[in-house]
Design a protein around this motif. Structure first.
Motif, PDB file in Angstrom:
ATOM      1  N   LEU A  67       0.815  -1.208   0.000  1.00  0.00           N
ATOM      2  CA  LEU A  67       0.000   0.000   0.000  1.00  0.00           C
ATOM      3  C   LEU A  67       0.852   1.261   0.000  1.00  0.00           C
ATOM      4  CD1 LEU A  67      -2.862  -1.098   2.412  1.00  0.00           C
ATOM      5  CD2 LEU A  67      -2.920  -0.989  -0.102  1.00  0.00           C
ATOM      6  N   VAL A  68       2.002   1.214   0.675  1.00  0.00           N
ATOM      7  CA  VAL A  68       2.934   2.344   0.624  1.00  0.00           C
ATOM      8  C   VAL A  68       3.364   2.576  -0.823  1.00  0.00           C
ATOM      9  CG1 VAL A  68       5.241   3.150   1.283  1.00  0.00           C
ATOM     10  CG2 VAL A  68       3.739   2.102   2.994  1.00  0.00           C
ATOM     11  N   TYR A  69       3.754   1.505  -1.505  1.00  0.00           N
ATOM     12  CA  TYR A  69       4.148   1.580  -2.924  1.00  0.00           C
ATOM     13  C   TYR A  69       3.003   2.101  -3.783  1.00  0.00           C
ATOM     14  CZ  TYR A  69       4.777  -0.402  -7.641  1.00  0.00           C
ATOM     15  OH  TYR A  69       4.830  -0.597  -8.995  1.00  0.00           O
ATOM     16  N   ARG A  70       1.850   1.491  -3.631  1.00  0.00           N
ATOM     17  CA  ARG A  70       0.692   1.845  -4.463  1.00  0.00           C
ATOM     18  C   ARG A  70       0.390   3.335  -4.392  1.00  0.00           C
ATOM     19  NH1 ARG A  70      -5.110   0.226  -2.450  1.00  0.00           N
ATOM     20  NH2 ARG A  70      -4.641   2.101  -1.235  1.00  0.00           N
ATOM     21  N   ASP A  71       0.451   3.888  -3.194  1.00  0.00           N
ATOM     22  CA  ASP A  71       0.036   5.272  -2.984  1.00  0.00           C
ATOM     23  C   ASP A  71       1.195   6.267  -2.999  1.00  0.00           C
ATOM     24  OD1 ASP A  71      -2.529   4.229  -2.715  1.00  0.00           O
ATOM     25  OD2 ASP A  71      -2.384   4.110  -0.527  1.00  0.00           O
ATOM     26  N   HIS A  72       2.410   5.787  -3.149  1.00  0.00           N
ATOM     27  CA  HIS A  72       3.576   6.671  -3.078  1.00  0.00           C
ATOM     28  C   HIS A  72       3.523   7.716  -4.204  1.00  0.00           C
ATOM     29  CE1 HIS A  72       7.700   8.048  -2.934  1.00  0.00           C
ATOM     30  NE2 HIS A  72       7.814   7.435  -1.754  1.00  0.00           N
ATOM     31  N   PRO A  73       3.813   8.977  -3.891  1.00  0.00           N
ATOM     32  CA  PRO A  73       3.760  10.035  -4.917  1.00  0.00           C
ATOM     33  C   PRO A  73       4.663   9.778  -6.126  1.00  0.00           C
ATOM     34  CG  PRO A  73       3.943  10.994  -2.726  1.00  0.00           C
ATOM     35  CD  PRO A  73       4.104   9.514  -2.558  1.00  0.00           C
ATOM     36  N   ALA A  74       5.818   9.167  -5.929  1.00  0.00           N
ATOM     37  CA  ALA A  74       6.704   8.886  -7.064  1.00  0.00           C
ATOM     38  C   ALA A  74       6.073   7.845  -7.994  1.00  0.00           C
ATOM     39  CB  ALA A  74       8.066   8.400  -6.568  1.00  0.00           C
ATOM     40  N   HIS A  75       5.451   6.827  -7.433  1.00  0.00           N
ATOM     41  CA  HIS A  75       4.766   5.810  -8.229  1.00  0.00           C
ATOM     42  C   HIS A  75       3.574   6.418  -8.953  1.00  0.00           C
ATOM     43  CE1 HIS A  75       1.988   2.133  -8.378  1.00  0.00           C
ATOM     44  NE2 HIS A  75       2.885   1.966  -9.325  1.00  0.00           N
ATOM     45  N   GLN A  76       2.797   7.197  -8.243  1.00  0.00           N
ATOM     46  CA  GLN A  76       1.629   7.838  -8.852  1.00  0.00           C
ATOM     47  C   GLN A  76       2.038   8.791  -9.980  1.00  0.00           C
ATOM     48  OE1 GLN A  76      -1.670   7.182  -8.396  1.00  0.00           O
ATOM     49  NE2 GLN A  76      -0.849   5.444  -7.254  1.00  0.00           N
ATOM     50  N   ALA A  77       3.184   9.447  -9.843  1.00  0.00           N
ATOM     51  CA  ALA A  77       3.669  10.343 -10.895  1.00  0.00           C
ATOM     52  C   ALA A  77       4.038   9.564 -12.153  1.00  0.00           C
ATOM     53  CB  ALA A  77       4.861  11.148 -10.396  1.00  0.00           C
ATOM     54  N   VAL A  78       4.682   8.410 -12.003  1.00  0.00           N
ATOM     55  CA  VAL A  78       5.015   7.580 -13.168  1.00  0.00           C
ATOM     56  C   VAL A  78       3.743   7.149 -13.879  1.00  0.00           C
ATOM     57  CG1 VAL A  78       6.069   5.426 -13.964  1.00  0.00           C
ATOM     58  CG2 VAL A  78       7.201   6.786 -12.201  1.00  0.00           C
ATOM     59  N   ILE A  79       2.751   6.754 -13.123  1.00  0.00           N
ATOM     60  CA  ILE A  79       1.473   6.347 -13.721  1.00  0.00           C
ATOM     61  C   ILE A  79       0.861   7.505 -14.505  1.00  0.00           C
ATOM     62  CG2 ILE A  79      -0.898   5.658 -13.215  1.00  0.00           C
ATOM     63  CD1 ILE A  79       0.293   4.087 -10.791  1.00  0.00           C
ATOM     64  N   ALA A  80       0.755   8.661 -13.862  1.00  0.00           N
ATOM     65  CA  ALA A  80       0.093   9.814 -14.482  1.00  0.00           C
ATOM     66  C   ALA A  80       0.858  10.361 -15.683  1.00  0.00           C
ATOM     67  CB  ALA A  80      -0.109  10.916 -13.442  1.00  0.00           C
ATOM     68  N   GLU A  81       2.171  10.438 -15.564  1.00  0.00           N
ATOM     69  CA  GLU A  81       2.975  11.117 -16.586  1.00  0.00           C
ATOM     70  C   GLU A  81       3.438  10.211 -17.720  1.00  0.00           C
ATOM     71  OE1 GLU A  81       6.164  13.052 -14.461  1.00  0.00           O
ATOM     72  OE2 GLU A  81       4.733  13.907 -13.017  1.00  0.00           O
ATOM     73  N   HIS A  82       3.605   8.920 -17.450  1.00  0.00           N
ATOM     74  CA  HIS A  82       4.212   8.047 -18.457  1.00  0.00           C
ATOM     75  C   HIS A  82       3.343   6.871 -18.884  1.00  0.00           C
ATOM     76  CE1 HIS A  82       7.992  10.199 -18.179  1.00  0.00           C
ATOM     77  NE2 HIS A  82       7.833  10.189 -16.862  1.00  0.00           N
ATOM     78  N   ILE A  83       2.566   6.312 -17.960  1.00  0.00           N
ATOM     79  CA  ILE A  83       1.780   5.123 -18.305  1.00  0.00           C
ATOM     80  C   ILE A  83       0.423   5.493 -18.890  1.00  0.00           C
ATOM     81  CG2 ILE A  83       0.670   3.047 -17.377  1.00  0.00           C
ATOM     82  CD1 ILE A  83       3.067   2.874 -15.392  1.00  0.00           C
ATOM     83  N   LYS A  84      -0.358   6.266 -18.163  1.00  0.00           N
ATOM     84  CA  LYS A  84      -1.716   6.579 -18.625  1.00  0.00           C
ATOM     85  C   LYS A  84      -1.763   7.207 -20.011  1.00  0.00           C
ATOM     86  CE  LYS A  84      -4.329   6.636 -14.367  1.00  0.00           C
ATOM     87  NZ  LYS A  84      -5.190   7.395 -13.456  1.00  0.00           N
ATOM     88  N   PRO A  85      -0.815   8.079 -20.385  1.00  0.00           N
ATOM     89  CA  PRO A  85      -0.900   8.678 -21.716  1.00  0.00           C
ATOM     90  C   PRO A  85      -0.792   7.684 -22.873  1.00  0.00           C
ATOM     91  CG  PRO A  85       0.495  10.017 -20.310  1.00  0.00           C
ATOM     92  CD  PRO A  85       0.216   8.739 -19.565  1.00  0.00           C
ATOM     93  N   ILE A  86      -0.220   6.495 -22.626  1.00  0.00           N
ATOM     94  CA  ILE A  86      -0.062   5.530 -23.727  1.00  0.00           C
ATOM     95  C   ILE A  86      -0.758   4.195 -23.443  1.00  0.00           C
ATOM     96  CG2 ILE A  86       2.080   6.593 -24.526  1.00  0.00           C
ATOM     97  CD1 ILE A  86       3.597   4.201 -23.257  1.00  0.00           C
ATOM     98  N   LEU A  87      -1.586   4.156 -22.429  1.00  0.00           N
ATOM     99  CA  LEU A  87      -2.205   2.904 -21.996  1.00  0.00           C
ATOM    100  C   LEU A  87      -3.477   2.572 -22.781  1.00  0.00           C
ATOM    101  CD1 LEU A  87      -2.046   0.623 -19.873  1.00  0.00           C
ATOM    102  CD2 LEU A  87      -3.499   2.057 -18.415  1.00  0.00           C
ATOM    103  N   ALA A  88      -3.516   1.352 -23.311  1.00  0.00           N
ATOM    104  CA  ALA A  88      -4.735   0.844 -23.947  1.00  0.00           C
ATOM    105  C   ALA A  88      -5.490  -0.052 -22.981  1.00  0.00           C
ATOM    106  CB  ALA A  88      -4.409   0.080 -25.223  1.00  0.00           C
ATOM    107  N   SER A  89      -4.762  -0.934 -22.276  1.00  0.00           N
ATOM    108  CA  SER A  89      -5.416  -1.812 -21.303  1.00  0.00           C
ATOM    109  C   SER A  89      -4.433  -2.213 -20.215  1.00  0.00           C
ATOM    110  CB  SER A  89      -6.000  -3.058 -21.971  1.00  0.00           C
ATOM    111  OG  SER A  89      -4.968  -3.902 -22.435  1.00  0.00           O
TER     112      SER A  89
END
Length: 97
Positions: A67-89
């Motif tokens: 849960l620390v990992y899941r909610d960590h700001p650095a992890h959330q930033a990677v998701i928002a900035e790099h994964i979500k923009p190119i994610l299909a599924s």
């Protein structure tokens, strides 16, 4: 131990540079989030048709550490900035072992 597995398929039009940035940025997380015990990321080997294109496997001592990992700001930033923009599924599973 607690394991988190995520599989991604990239959107049509995702560039090689964008895909490489996902791997690079995710690869920085073990130095930032010390609750991780093991962490592996990588592109599919292309052996079987129909596979997802990228995988993340992360191991933790406990659910709380995950849960620390899941909610960590650095992890959330990677998701928002790099994964979500190119994610299909995305597919994911978490389990104790």
């Amino acid at each position: 131990m607690f394991r988190h597995v995520v599989l991604f398929t990239w959107a049509e039009g995702a560039t090689d540079e964008q895909k490489a940035a996902v791997a690079t940025e995710l690869g920085k997380l073990p130095e930032i989030i010390t609750e991780m015990r093991a962490y592996a990321v990588g592109a599919d080997a292309g052996v079987n048709p129909g596979n997802h294109e990228f995988a993340v496997v992360a191991d933790f001592d406990s659910l709380d550490d995950y849960l620390v990992y899941r909610d960590h700001p650095a992890h959330q930033a990677v998701i928002a900035e790099h994964i979500k923009p190119i994610l299909a599924s995305r597919a994911a599973v978490q389990y104790a072992f």
